[in-house]
Scaffold this active site. Sequence first.
Site, PDB file in Angstrom:
ATOM      1  N   TYR A  87       1.211  -1.176   0.237  1.00 43.37           N
ATOM      2  CA  TYR A  87      -0.332  -0.577   0.074  1.00 43.37           C
ATOM      3  C   TYR A  87       1.117   1.084   0.642  1.00 43.37           C
ATOM      4  CZ  TYR A  87      -3.545   3.191   1.302  1.00 43.37           C
ATOM      5  OH  TYR A  87      -4.649   4.132   2.006  1.00 43.37           O
TER       6      TYR A  87
ATOM      7  N   LYS B  71       0.558   4.417  -2.851  1.00 44.92           N
ATOM      8  CA  LYS B  71       0.592   5.433  -2.232  1.00 44.92           C
ATOM      9  C   LYS B  71       1.696   6.370  -2.542  1.00 44.92           C
ATOM     10  CE  LYS B  71      -4.171   5.253  -0.647  1.00 44.92           C
ATOM     11  NZ  LYS B  71      -4.756   5.454  -1.916  1.00 44.92           N
TER      12      LYS B  71
HETATM   13  P1  NAI Z   1     -13.021   2.416   1.555  1.00 41.00           P
HETATM   14  O1  NAI Z   1     -13.204   1.621   1.253  1.00 41.00           O
HETATM   15  O2  NAI Z   1     -14.809   3.041   2.501  1.00 41.00           O
HETATM   16  O3  NAI Z   1     -13.394   3.004   0.156  1.00 41.00           O
HETATM   17  C1  NAI Z   1     -13.111   2.962  -1.393  1.00 41.00           C
HETATM   18  C2  NAI Z   1     -13.666   1.810  -2.017  1.00 41.00           C
HETATM   19  O4  NAI Z   1     -13.302   2.130  -3.172  1.00 41.00           O
HETATM   20  C3  NAI Z   1     -14.928   1.245  -1.759  1.00 41.00           C
HETATM   21  O5  NAI Z   1     -16.218   1.997  -1.606  1.00 41.00           O
HETATM   22  C4  NAI Z   1     -14.534   0.527  -2.712  1.00 41.00           C
HETATM   23  O6  NAI Z   1     -15.356  -0.588  -3.194  1.00 41.00           O
HETATM   24  C5  NAI Z   1     -14.238   1.010  -3.913  1.00 41.00           C
HETATM   25  N1  NAI Z   1     -13.046   0.035  -4.915  1.00 41.00           N
HETATM   26  C6  NAI Z   1     -11.998  -0.341  -4.874  1.00 41.00           C
HETATM   27  N2  NAI Z   1     -11.826  -1.046  -5.749  1.00 41.00           N
HETATM   28  C7  NAI Z   1     -12.235  -0.749  -6.360  1.00 41.00           C
HETATM   29  C8  NAI Z   1     -12.144  -1.175  -7.872  1.00 41.00           C
HETATM   30  N3  NAI Z   1     -11.181  -1.519  -8.294  1.00 41.00           N
HETATM   31  N4  NAI Z   1     -13.031  -0.308  -8.736  1.00 41.00           N
HETATM   32  C9  NAI Z   1     -13.222   0.707  -8.087  1.00 41.00           C
HETATM   33  N5  NAI Z   1     -13.771   0.906  -6.527  1.00 41.00           N
HETATM   34  C10 NAI Z   1     -13.475   0.034  -5.971  1.00 41.00           C
HETATM   35  O7  NAI Z   1     -12.243   3.569   1.994  1.00 41.00           O
HETATM   36  P2  NAI Z   1     -12.178   5.394   2.990  1.00 41.00           P
HETATM   37  O8  NAI Z   1     -11.557   5.294   4.264  1.00 41.00           O
HETATM   38  O9  NAI Z   1     -13.259   6.192   1.777  1.00 41.00           O
HETATM   39  O10 NAI Z   1     -10.986   4.882   1.784  1.00 41.00           O
HETATM   40  C11 NAI Z   1     -11.019   5.647   0.720  1.00 41.00           C
HETATM   41  C12 NAI Z   1      -9.194   6.375   0.259  1.00 41.00           C
HETATM   42  O11 NAI Z   1      -8.227   7.362   0.774  1.00 41.00           O
HETATM   43  C13 NAI Z   1      -8.644   4.796  -0.822  1.00 41.00           C
HETATM   44  O12 NAI Z   1      -7.808   5.319  -1.478  1.00 41.00           O
HETATM   45  C14 NAI Z   1      -7.836   4.753   1.024  1.00 41.00           C
HETATM   46  O13 NAI Z   1      -6.504   4.172   0.012  1.00 41.00           O
HETATM   47  C15 NAI Z   1      -7.257   6.118   0.936  1.00 41.00           C
HETATM   48  N6  NAI Z   1      -7.212   6.513   2.571  1.00 41.00           N
HETATM   49  C16 NAI Z   1      -8.004   6.475   3.474  1.00 41.00           C
HETATM   50  C17 NAI Z   1      -7.708   6.891   4.907  1.00 41.00           C
HETATM   51  C18 NAI Z   1      -8.791   7.276   5.515  1.00 41.00           C
HETATM   52  O14 NAI Z   1      -7.799   7.924   6.809  1.00 41.00           O
HETATM   53  N7  NAI Z   1      -9.722   6.460   5.900  1.00 41.00           N
HETATM   54  C19 NAI Z   1      -6.131   7.136   4.753  1.00 41.00           C
HETATM   55  C20 NAI Z   1      -5.484   6.861   4.024  1.00 41.00           C
HETATM   56  C21 NAI Z   1      -6.023   6.955   2.451  1.00 41.00           C
END
Ligand code: NAI
Length: 298
Positions: A166, A170
């Site tokens: 990851y 990132k």
């Molecule tokens: P989340 O799991 O709620 O959202 C991620 C979304 O991406 C999900 O709805 C999932 O279905 C979708 N997804 C996954 N693979 C996919 C694909 N191949 N094609 C289309 N959609 C796909 O998690 P969150 O926290 O909202 O994460 C959003 C972004 O923020 C991610 O890139 C995560 O790595 C990043 N992030 C989040 C942090 C946090 O504190 N929540 C910290 C650092 C980064």
Amino acid sequence: MAELGYDGKVAIITGAGGGLGRQHALLLASRGALVVINDLGGAVDGTGSDKGAAERVVDEIKALGGEAVADTNSVATPEGGEGIVKSAMEAFGRVDIVVNNAGILRDKAFNNMTEELVAPVLDVHLKGAFNVTRPAWAVMREQGYGRIISTSSAAGIFGNFGQTNYGAAKMGLVGFTRVLAIEGAKYGIKANAIAPLAMTRMTETILGAFGDKLAPGLVSPIVGYLAHESCEATGRVFSVGGGRVAEVFIAETPGFYKEDLSLEDVADNFGAITARDGYAVPANLGEETGLFMNAFRG
Ligand code: NAI
């Protein structure tokens, strides 16, 4: 200040069926953007799919008077990325904003890291950004306008146990963003990245009580700003969460110079090599090369 709006601009937000992406979509749609809600609807580890995830956010936006369409392609393949951009072109005829947000987690200490844990994580986060942004780029160049926001993470920029896969993806997005900013400059395309911190299904088991302060909607204002036409910033990285926004930058120490540098010189002068006073923040490779020229000139 007058309220910022998007005046019919078209935004693709990947992974917008929940968490942060849904919040970005709600904000942009509430200010007049036409939004493509992309989400495969799988589990946090990327397994499974649920076409309803994107559809539910579209319904929510429409109920609030906004305009959106659902797209359930995976960002992890070039065909999926092309499909997502096609959804935007068919529904709205242009692409002004891409928010690369889709993400999955497959954490494991490096000792136990396997190909099944590495490849899908790189495919979704890093190649996913290529897969979606590449077809969007062609449209943006033609339009002479674009805003690209990619979702990086402190786990890669600063490091975190169990996240080599990851973290590499990132931090890769930081390089992606910095090069896009340079290549997009003459076409009116700005590219920036965020490193968010928010309570979502991805982080709910690790944030604890601290999570109450980290509503995902508090990440969206910086995304909205970077997506706005008034934003001049490009090639920058912002750390954001719980109402705090800060810039993260890559700096270089003045360093140590000796024309006939030896192994012992490095050992003897390691303190000078790493001394941070007077550091530089090069905007691009050319400016970094200039630091060598300065050293050679004394
Ligand atoms: P989340 O799991 O709620 O959202 C991620 C979304 O991406 C999900 O709805 C999932 O279905 C979708 N997804 C996954 N693979 C996919 C694909 N191949 N094609 C289309 N959609 C796909 O998690 P969150 O926290 O909202 O994460 C959003 C972004 O923020 C991610 O890139 C995560 O790595 C990043 N992030 C989040 C942090 C946090 O504190 N929540 C910290 C650092 C980064």
